[in-house]
Write a protein that holds these residues in place. Sequence first.
Motif, PDB file in Angstrom:
ATOM      1  N   GLY A   1      -0.296   6.030  -2.507  1.00  0.00           N
ATOM      2  CA  GLY A   1       0.513   7.104  -2.292  1.00  0.00           C
ATOM      3  C   GLY A   1      -0.028   8.279  -2.702  1.00  0.00           C
ATOM      4  O   GLY A   1       0.084   9.427  -1.949  1.00  0.00           O
TER       5      GLY A   1
ATOM      6  N   GLY B   1       5.810  -0.035   0.980  1.00  0.00           N
ATOM      7  CA  GLY B   1       5.134   1.060   1.139  1.00  0.00           C
ATOM      8  C   GLY B   1       4.005   1.007   2.461  1.00  0.00           C
ATOM      9  O   GLY B   1       4.061   1.842   3.233  1.00  0.00           O
TER      10      GLY B   1
ATOM     11  N   HIS C   1       4.020   2.807   5.814  1.00  0.00           N
ATOM     12  CA  HIS C   1       2.987   3.539   6.442  1.00  0.00           C
ATOM     13  C   HIS C   1       2.655   3.264   7.928  1.00  0.00           C
ATOM     14  O   HIS C   1       2.331   4.252   8.890  1.00  0.00           O
TER      15      HIS C   1
ATOM     16  N   VAL D   1       5.555   8.362   2.076  1.00  0.00           N
ATOM     17  CA  VAL D   1       4.893   8.163   0.781  1.00  0.00           C
ATOM     18  C   VAL D   1       5.759   8.311  -0.116  1.00  0.00           C
ATOM     19  O   VAL D   1       5.643   7.954  -1.233  1.00  0.00           O
TER      20      VAL D   1
END
Length: 764
Positions: free
Chosen positions: A498, A592, A596, A638
Amino acid sequence: MSETNYHGSLLPKHAIYHSSGIFPIKSNQHFNQCLSVYLILLVAAKFLRAVGLFVSYDLLKVIPVVQFLFLIKFWSSLPLLVLQKPFSSGKRLSNNQYFRIFRHAFIGAFIGLLWLFGLTLCGPLRTILLFEHSDLVIIAGASALFTNNGGGPAKTRGAIFFLVAVITLLLFDHDEKLDHLGDHEPKDKHHSIFSHLFYHTVNFIGWSDHKGGVVLLAITLCMQVGYNSASRKLSVDVGGAKKLHALSSLVQATVLFPWATFIYFTKESEVESWLYLVIPMGLVILFVFLLDFYIEAVASNHLQGPRTAVYGTYAIFISALLLGVTWNHPMVSWITTVTKDIITEDHVLSGGVIFSLMTFILATSMLGWPGRSSKAGSFIGYSPSGQPLYSFNTDAFARTSHSIATVMKSGLRQILEESDSRKIFYFLCINLMFTFVELIYGVWTNSLGLISDGFHMLFDCSALVMGLYAAIMSRWKPTRIFSYGFDRVEVLSGFINGLFLVVIGIFVFTEALGRLVEPPVVSTERLLTVSVLGLLVNLFGIVAFRSSHSHGHGGHGHSHGGGHGHSHGGGHNHGHSHGGEGHQDRNANMEGVFLHVLADTLGSVGVIISSLLIENFGWNIADPICSLFIATMILLSVFPLLRETSTILLLRTPSDLETEIPDVLQKIMSLDGVLTYRHPHIWNHTSSKIHGTLHVQVSTEVSEQKIVAQVTNILKEHSVSNLVVQVEKETYFYHLSGLGASFDQMTDFGTKREQFTVESIKAI
């Protein structure tokens, strides 16, 4: 005696030698002084060799490579023949041995031509960095990469650093003056078969002459290592390395003579007067081909191979750096008698060269010195012949760690065992290949949108790799050092990825703002095709990661009865429990990465829109606007990941339990026999695991195991999967009071019940 000789045969651990056979301390000091002398000679020889290579580079500007090598080999063979007397000393050589020497000399001449041609392309500093490496270092690096007994992780790291240094010179060494010389060099200077073949090859690939020279020198270095290995074998049959060197130099001059003569009579010479080149040619012969050869041979016998390899490399690299900075000074022309017109200012330093030099030095340190097992002996004295003696035990040769290759193979095998991991890995391979296509084409078309999206996809690939291997590490069993296991590696991996994405997002955002003022011209040729392919790749990723995102890869809780406990005299009891799977099973890394990939998909849509607008309407401003959109998507995707992982790392109480904890504590207070509680700590160990600790004071007659079971069941209902309950009976505090403990030392226990709020228990 070489180091491998006395390291190869193990001595008993408690070896005893006669006192007369051990040198006294005075002899030991004399021995160290002798080593210092040879070390100084080695450093001086390497400095002079660097000087000779710089002079060679300047001479090669006016002398063709073939003629230069012929002159060097011919005049250096004369003193070698006088000193070694290969035809009159030693045993008579057979016809077969002469044929092998001729073959050896022919290959040596070919390698020498490649080396000098690379010197003309890259300059002396870069040639020294790429070519002046010991065979010991190169063989150790190759063994670490391609064999199972390469010396352990340290050698593997050294080999990787060596490759990084070469790639740095190839990709990040922007020597503008050398590139300028290569791009504008007149065609009539390419007057050999090698040069024509080389320039046609690099022009076909699209490289500059300088970058082609880097690859040429790297290949020539590998050939030189193999050539030296064959030379050592041949020298045993012909009567020694020095004799072979003298004969080979003479034969090389003989082989090159017809070619050099043909060039002399058919090509116009750029040398105004050969007389002015006598002294610099003599310096090259003396420094590069005579002194260095003899001094390195003597140093290898007295300093041992690894020490000679490492210190010699240090010396020539540092010397080359100093000469590269000072070579254009007028004093150099006066010392070397080389014409000032020849010593031009083209020895340009760059950040890539400096970084590569430091990386080469680090790689040489790792690859040149023996491994731990070789250095683990204890020095016990000297033999009557003056050789150092060492004592070893079996522990010195025990394998203490896994190599990088072993860890990667094991991790890859575990990734391919599960269907979800297998899908993600396949997407990683496709995404990585397309990432490089997007980056290369983005630079080609000057599209910031493609470049930014390519870097975003590259970091998504790194996030995916870290996430997958973090998931593997989370399955490792707890150790004495990491008693909680490795579950939090996933959280740490997500947090680091991140942070990297935030840096990339801010960089792209600021760059796009600058391009909004002056939009650059963007080539849209095949831009739409690349963007559509990127969109298809990202759509495949969404399908693959959606399954992983919904099912998760987090840990699963498990229960051991109603808890278990043990008493400390006086009624002091600890209970420990592993709860069930009540909490939602999520994984910070996979969540995450899914976000993305979703942002990548939106970014690909933005690039398609901008390319259509530029191609049809000429709106170049659409490219920076698209980049702003991609950067915004990066940051928006993020921030949730950073927020979740940072709260876990800070041991924050789960947000969905904040309002429930006061009610839970009230239920515990209502249990029969519970007087009060203290230190209630509840936190997220990972995204899917909640841990907790609690101290409970109970009356004397209550059962500790019953309290542990009841408290555990209450907290299990609220997804606390790992709970430690410390039960402390009232008599325990009476006992402390009788011993004179103060009120504070008894942690404020009494009949007054503590009042807790949400704010008092959010974090430990």
